[in-house]
Design a protein around this motif. Sequence first.
Motif, PDB file in Angstrom:
ATOM      1  N   ALA A   1       6.279   7.915   7.445  1.00  0.00           N
ATOM      2  CA  ALA A   1       6.159   6.751   6.566  1.00  0.00           C
ATOM      3  C   ALA A   1       7.550   6.436   6.029  1.00  0.00           C
ATOM      4  O   ALA A   1       8.250   7.322   5.530  1.00  0.00           O
ATOM      5  N   GLU A   2       7.939   5.170   6.175  1.00  0.00           N
ATOM      6  CA  GLU A   2       9.261   4.749   5.719  1.00  0.00           C
ATOM      7  C   GLU A   2       9.142   3.456   4.938  1.00  0.00           C
ATOM      8  O   GLU A   2       8.214   2.672   5.141  1.00  0.00           O
ATOM      9  N   LEU A   3      10.115   3.239   4.105  1.00  0.00           N
ATOM     10  CA  LEU A   3      10.168   2.019   3.308  1.00  0.00           C
ATOM     11  C   LEU A   3      11.324   1.167   3.826  1.00  0.00           C
ATOM     12  O   LEU A   3      12.437   1.672   4.001  1.00  0.00           O
TER      13      LEU A   3
ATOM     14  N   ASP B   1      14.892  -3.552   2.523  1.00  0.00           N
ATOM     15  CA  ASP B   1      14.789  -4.727   1.658  1.00  0.00           C
ATOM     16  C   ASP B   1      13.509  -4.736   0.809  1.00  0.00           C
ATOM     17  O   ASP B   1      13.082  -5.779   0.329  1.00  0.00           O
ATOM     18  N   ALA B   2      12.914  -3.563   0.602  1.00  0.00           N
ATOM     19  CA  ALA B   2      11.665  -3.477  -0.170  1.00  0.00           C
ATOM     20  C   ALA B   2      11.902  -3.886  -1.624  1.00  0.00           C
ATOM     21  O   ALA B   2      12.952  -3.598  -2.207  1.00  0.00           O
ATOM     22  N   SER B   3      10.887  -4.526  -2.180  1.00  0.00           N
ATOM     23  CA  SER B   3      10.960  -4.949  -3.585  1.00  0.00           C
ATOM     24  C   SER B   3      10.736  -3.742  -4.499  1.00  0.00           C
ATOM     25  O   SER B   3      10.315  -2.674  -4.055  1.00  0.00           O
ATOM     26  N   ALA B   4      10.984  -3.937  -5.774  1.00  0.00           N
ATOM     27  CA  ALA B   4      10.765  -2.868  -6.755  1.00  0.00           C
ATOM     28  C   ALA B   4       9.293  -2.450  -6.765  1.00  0.00           C
ATOM     29  O   ALA B   4       8.981  -1.258  -6.858  1.00  0.00           O
ATOM     30  N   GLY B   5       8.387  -3.427  -6.663  1.00  0.00           N
ATOM     31  CA  GLY B   5       6.957  -3.117  -6.626  1.00  0.00           C
ATOM     32  C   GLY B   5       6.580  -2.309  -5.395  1.00  0.00           C
ATOM     33  O   GLY B   5       5.776  -1.371  -5.474  1.00  0.00           O
ATOM     34  N   GLU B   6       7.162  -2.684  -4.256  1.00  0.00           N
ATOM     35  CA  GLU B   6       6.893  -1.924  -3.018  1.00  0.00           C
ATOM     36  C   GLU B   6       7.446  -0.505  -3.118  1.00  0.00           C
ATOM     37  O   GLU B   6       6.813   0.446  -2.668  1.00  0.00           O
TER      38      GLU B   6
ATOM     39  N   GLN C   1       6.323   5.290  -3.778  1.00  0.00           N
ATOM     40  CA  GLN C   1       6.458   6.542  -4.525  1.00  0.00           C
ATOM     41  C   GLN C   1       5.088   7.137  -4.876  1.00  0.00           C
ATOM     42  O   GLN C   1       4.951   8.352  -4.996  1.00  0.00           O
ATOM     43  N   ARG C   2       4.075   6.276  -5.001  1.00  0.00           N
ATOM     44  CA  ARG C   2       2.706   6.735  -5.279  1.00  0.00           C
ATOM     45  C   ARG C   2       1.967   7.102  -3.992  1.00  0.00           C
ATOM     46  O   ARG C   2       0.796   7.442  -4.011  1.00  0.00           O
ATOM     47  N   GLY C   3       2.644   6.954  -2.853  1.00  0.00           N
ATOM     48  CA  GLY C   3       2.016   7.279  -1.577  1.00  0.00           C
ATOM     49  C   GLY C   3       1.300   6.104  -0.937  1.00  0.00           C
ATOM     50  O   GLY C   3       0.455   6.295  -0.064  1.00  0.00           O
ATOM     51  N   GLU C   4       1.639   4.892  -1.339  1.00  0.00           N
ATOM     52  CA  GLU C   4       1.004   3.689  -0.807  1.00  0.00           C
ATOM     53  C   GLU C   4       2.036   2.837  -0.080  1.00  0.00           C
ATOM     54  O   GLU C   4       3.214   2.828  -0.438  1.00  0.00           O
ATOM     55  N   GLY C   5       1.570   2.098   0.920  1.00  0.00           N
ATOM     56  CA  GLY C   5       2.439   1.144   1.598  1.00  0.00           C
ATOM     57  C   GLY C   5       3.457   1.791   2.511  1.00  0.00           C
ATOM     58  O   GLY C   5       3.337   2.950   2.893  1.00  0.00           O
TER      59      GLY C   5
ATOM     60  N   ILE D   1      -7.753  10.488   7.784  1.00  0.00           N
ATOM     61  CA  ILE D   1      -7.357   9.700   6.614  1.00  0.00           C
ATOM     62  C   ILE D   1      -7.740   8.246   6.827  1.00  0.00           C
ATOM     63  O   ILE D   1      -7.859   7.792   7.943  1.00  0.00           O
ATOM     64  N   ASN D   2      -7.919   7.552   5.729  1.00  0.00           N
ATOM     65  CA  ASN D   2      -8.255   6.134   5.755  1.00  0.00           C
ATOM     66  C   ASN D   2      -6.978   5.363   5.437  1.00  0.00           C
ATOM     67  O   ASN D   2      -6.432   5.480   4.354  1.00  0.00           O
ATOM     68  N   LEU D   3      -6.511   4.590   6.395  1.00  0.00           N
ATOM     69  CA  LEU D   3      -5.275   3.828   6.195  1.00  0.00           C
ATOM     70  C   LEU D   3      -5.508   2.473   5.568  1.00  0.00           C
ATOM     71  O   LEU D   3      -4.567   1.742   5.290  1.00  0.00           O
ATOM     72  N   ASP D   4      -6.765   2.124   5.301  1.00  0.00           N
ATOM     73  CA  ASP D   4      -7.097   0.820   4.727  1.00  0.00           C
ATOM     74  C   ASP D   4      -7.058   0.824   3.207  1.00  0.00           C
ATOM     75  O   ASP D   4      -7.383  -0.170   2.581  1.00  0.00           O
ATOM     76  N   GLN D   5      -6.711   1.936   2.613  1.00  0.00           N
ATOM     77  CA  GLN D   5      -6.739   2.024   1.142  1.00  0.00           C
ATOM     78  C   GLN D   5      -5.641   1.213   0.515  1.00  0.00           C
ATOM     79  O   GLN D   5      -4.590   1.050   0.964  1.00  0.00           O
TER      80      GLN D   5
END
Length: 134
Positions: free
Chosen positions: A28-30, A33-38, A43-47, A130-134
């Motif tokens: 998983a990588e970010l 150009d990710a936004s602050a929200g992204e 950091q919470r393990g999402e996206g 795992i469910n990737l749709d969360q």
Amino acid sequence: MVHNYQSLIETALIQPEPQRLLFVFCRAELPDDASAGERAAFQRGEGGALTPVICVDKAPAEVTRFHDLEMESRQTGQDWDVVFVAAMSGRAGVAPASEEAQQPLTMMVESIRLGHVASYLPLNRRGQTINLDQ
């Protein structure tokens, strides 16, 4: 119903035709150009985006325990967060050879790069689905 790696192996071993399993390990990588929200969500393990880093094919009997597959992945030096699994069926009682798996494995990697993962079984580092749709 497949709910973890062990049930995947058990299911593969009882199929009418011998199977070959395709594994694509992804990190998983970010994006830069990710936004602050992204960034906060990541950091919470999402996206984030899943980038393939290792791919391999195996007969189910070669990797009956997830621990063995995970240990083999460590030898590559690549860190990963999720592994996608697909299966190929043999014909007339003959399992697909590793050479036959190369094109489907390449197509699987490209499909994952494009974000098309619904056809594959995603597992975490503990071998749980795992469910990737969360």
